[in-house]
Scaffold this active site. Structure first.
Site, short mmCIF file in Angstrom:
data_model
loop_
_atom_site.label_atom_id
_atom_site.label_comp_id
_atom_site.label_asym_id
_atom_site.label_seq_id
_atom_site.Cartn_x
_atom_site.Cartn_y
_atom_site.Cartn_z
N ASP A 1 7.18 -5.58 3.29
CA ASP A 1 6.23 -5.79 4.38
C ASP A 1 4.55 -6.18 3.76
OD1 ASP A 1 4.99 -4.12 7.09
OD2 ASP A 1 3.64 -3.43 5.22
N HIS B 1 0.70 -1.28 0.02
CA HIS B 1 0.04 -0.17 0.06
C HIS B 1 0.98 1.19 -0.07
CE1 HIS B 1 0.52 -1.51 4.29
NE2 HIS B 1 0.95 -0.20 4.42
N GLU C 1 7.64 -10.38 5.59
CA GLU C 1 6.81 -10.39 6.79
C GLU C 1 5.43 -11.23 6.32
OE1 GLU C 1 4.18 -7.09 9.25
OE2 GLU C 1 4.47 -7.07 7.36
#
Length: 574
Positions: free
Chosen positions: A206, A109, A248
């Site tokens: 991430d 994002h 992650e």
């Protein structure tokens, strides 16, 4: 002591990582905010500590609504952190000291302030109209879970400009990028190349599982996600040798291992399900929570590695536990409701273990000996505390405590200028807990951690060896052997520590160790251990830290007594 940066494609399997929140580490220009120049100024400390790789939290341009994970410009350094030149200086200086540098890369994002999103929301037919995921209603992908259930009630948010809903898996100010659009994929690959060209040694990726969406699924772990990761890996391998991708992925082990692919996706993945069970095992004083999750973890490709941690920038996540286990963990570790964040516990390591030195040593010795590469969160090496009265994750992102002086030595700025207040309480505040004081104290936790890192670094088997769990009738005893398959071909060379090192570690100039026995007492009481070591009959056990020789192994059970929360690391010496 300077170290050379070795040309080793598997360096990450043997490395000790250190996670740095630049905003909170050290203020290089005394404006109250930590920065990249501040990290550079403290490289001597990190080199002295013995870490091999620094993991930088996001330093990109951001409104800082989520600690920098809401990025408004992927290709530039946030001015509060410095300049691109500051980053290059940090990387070059670290490399000259034998330390690698990786950074967070927020794939999933952007910030809602990013120019891409501002253009995308401006109309339904602009050039970036489909760089994000837009719908006329909020009913699609209804099987996708809401991750931040305490602050978001939907994965869709209404945009009054475009008059449509946009998709977000995290905060509503973080719209998800549309990876179905090849232009988005190309743009993100270009960002990766830009930072690798500047010298970064890789990325912590991430929120990887959420890149794609599909109707009638939970929109996680989709084949398209793995396809993009394979593309990313090919691009990196073709141009940037010896780089690492650390993913992650807060998923169950069976889904986690898919992100290694056939050694063609991520080099490393966090072992998320293991972390809460280490804390659970301590409270229950039994090995079962650890051995159970290890038994459910499939083998991974030989060139891949787990990333292990006790705490990091996020909450102690409880997503991958049962409802009963989550209630148990909340009752044991989050007695105050302010300690709860999202689906986890927003506490640093030291408060989680009630500042217990014996438990801290036990859990860190586990962290450094289980299969994987250990990751330390800044400040945990001095048992820093937290501030549960700060909002969201700021509770575990307070300034690093360097000295007992003004602002804990973090900054010379006025107190009210600091990005967050430093800890001032009597137990964890900087007058009581700081690097300078522990550096001078031979019995400090800081010097104990330094020695632990040194011992682990001397024995390559911890990084690349296999593991066999040993049975003991005592449920409080957890024992295992780390070993190489082909013992005759392994010779581990050890650097001799200089005499001026403060902990006066004494190690052999050269050792050849193919088998290490690790034994842990998870109980607060002394416990007996009886281990079947008959396959090593005739060998002796040599304790790794003090080089003390224990009795020879014979046919019968090998008996040991361990003190409360005690542990041993032994070389199994022929």
């Amino acid at each position: 002591m300077s170290r050379s940066l070795k040309d080793d494609p598997l360096w990450y399997k043997k490395a000790v990582f250190y996670e740095v929140f630049p905003r909170g580490f050290y203020d290089g220009n005394n404006d109250g905010v930590g920065d990249l120049a501040g990290v550079t100024a403290k490289l001597d400390y990190l080199s002295w500590l013995g870490v091999d790789c620094i993991w930088l939290l996001p330093f990109y341009c951001s409104p800082m609504k989520d600690g920098g994970y809401d990025i408004s410009d992927f290709e530039n350094v946030d001015p509060s952190y410095g300049t691109e030149a500051d980053l290059i200086e940090l990387i070059d200086r670290a490399h000259s000291m034998g330390i690698r540098v990786i950074s967070d890369f927020v794939m999933n994002h952007s910030s809602d302030q990013h120019p891409w999103f501002l253009e995308s929301r401006s109309s339904k037919d602009n050039p970036k109209a489909d760089w994000y995921i837009w719908r006329d209603d909020d009913t699609q992908y209804k099987d996708a879970r809401i991750i931040f259930t305490d602050v978001e009630n939907s994965n869709w948010a209404w945009d009054h400009v475009r008059q449509q809903y946009y998709w977000h898996r995290f905060y509503s100010h973080q719209p998800d990028l549309n990876y179905e659009n090849p232009e988005v994929q190309e743009a993100m690959l270009s960002v990766v190349k830009k930072w690798l060209d500047l010298g970064l040694d890789g990325f912590r990726l991430d929120a990887v599982p959420y890149l794609f969406q599909k109707v009638d699924t939970n929109c996680e772990n989709l084949p398209q996600t793995h396809g993009f990761l394979k593309l990313l890996r090919r691009e990196i391998d073709s141009r940037y040798p010896n780089r690492v991708l650390l993913a992650e992925i807060n998923q169950w082990p069976a889904d986690l291992v898919d992100y290694f692919g056939q050694d063609d996706e991520c080099h490393m993945c966090f072992q998320f399900p293991l972390m809460p069970r280490m804390f659970m095992a301590i409270r229950r004083e039994q090995r079962l929570p650890i051995t159970e999750i290890l038994s459910l973890t499939p083998d991974i490709p030989p060139n891949c590695q787990w990333g292990l941690f006790l705490r990091n920038l996020d909450e102690l996540t409880l997503e991958q536990v049962s409802d009963e286990e989550r209630d148990y963990m909340f009752s044991e570790y989050a007695k105050d409701t302010r300690m709860k964040r999202h689906m986890g516990i927003a506490r640093r390591f030291a408060p989680l273990v009630d500042n217990s030195r014996s438990i801290a040593e036990l859990l860190h010795s586990l962290l450094f000996s289980l299969p994987g590469s250990p990751i330390l969160y800044y400040g945990d090496e001095i048992m820093m505390g937290d501030n549960i009265y700060l909002k969201d994750r700021d509770s575990v992102r307070t300034p690093m405590q360097w000295t007992p002086d003004r602002n804990g030595g973090f900054s010379l700025a006025n107190f009210e200028q600091l990005y967050l207040p430093p800890l001032l309480d009597s137990v964890y505040g900087y007058p009581a807990v700081n690097v300078e004081s522990q550096f001078k104290n031979p019995g400090s936790f800081l010097l104990w951690i330094k020695k632990l890192i040194s011992v682990r670094s001397n024995y390559e088997v911890f990084g690349i060896g296999k593991m066999e769990v040993l049975h003991d009738d005592n449920p409080s005893i957890f024992a295992f052997v780390r070993f190489f398959d082909d013992e005759s071909e392994r010779e581990i060379k050890v650097e001799t520590e200089h005499s001026q090192d403060v902990d006066n570690i004494e190690v052999e100039d050269q050792v050849s160790v193919n088998r290490v026995l690790c034994v842990y007492n998870l109980s607060r009481f002394a416990q007996p251990a009886e281990l079947d070591l008959s396959k090593f009959k005739g060998a002796r056990l040599v304790e790794l830290s003090g080089r003390v020789i224990f009795p020879q192994i014979t046919e019968g059970s090998y008996r040991l007594t361990l003190g409360p929360h005690g542990y041993y690391w032994f070389e199994i010496s022929d």
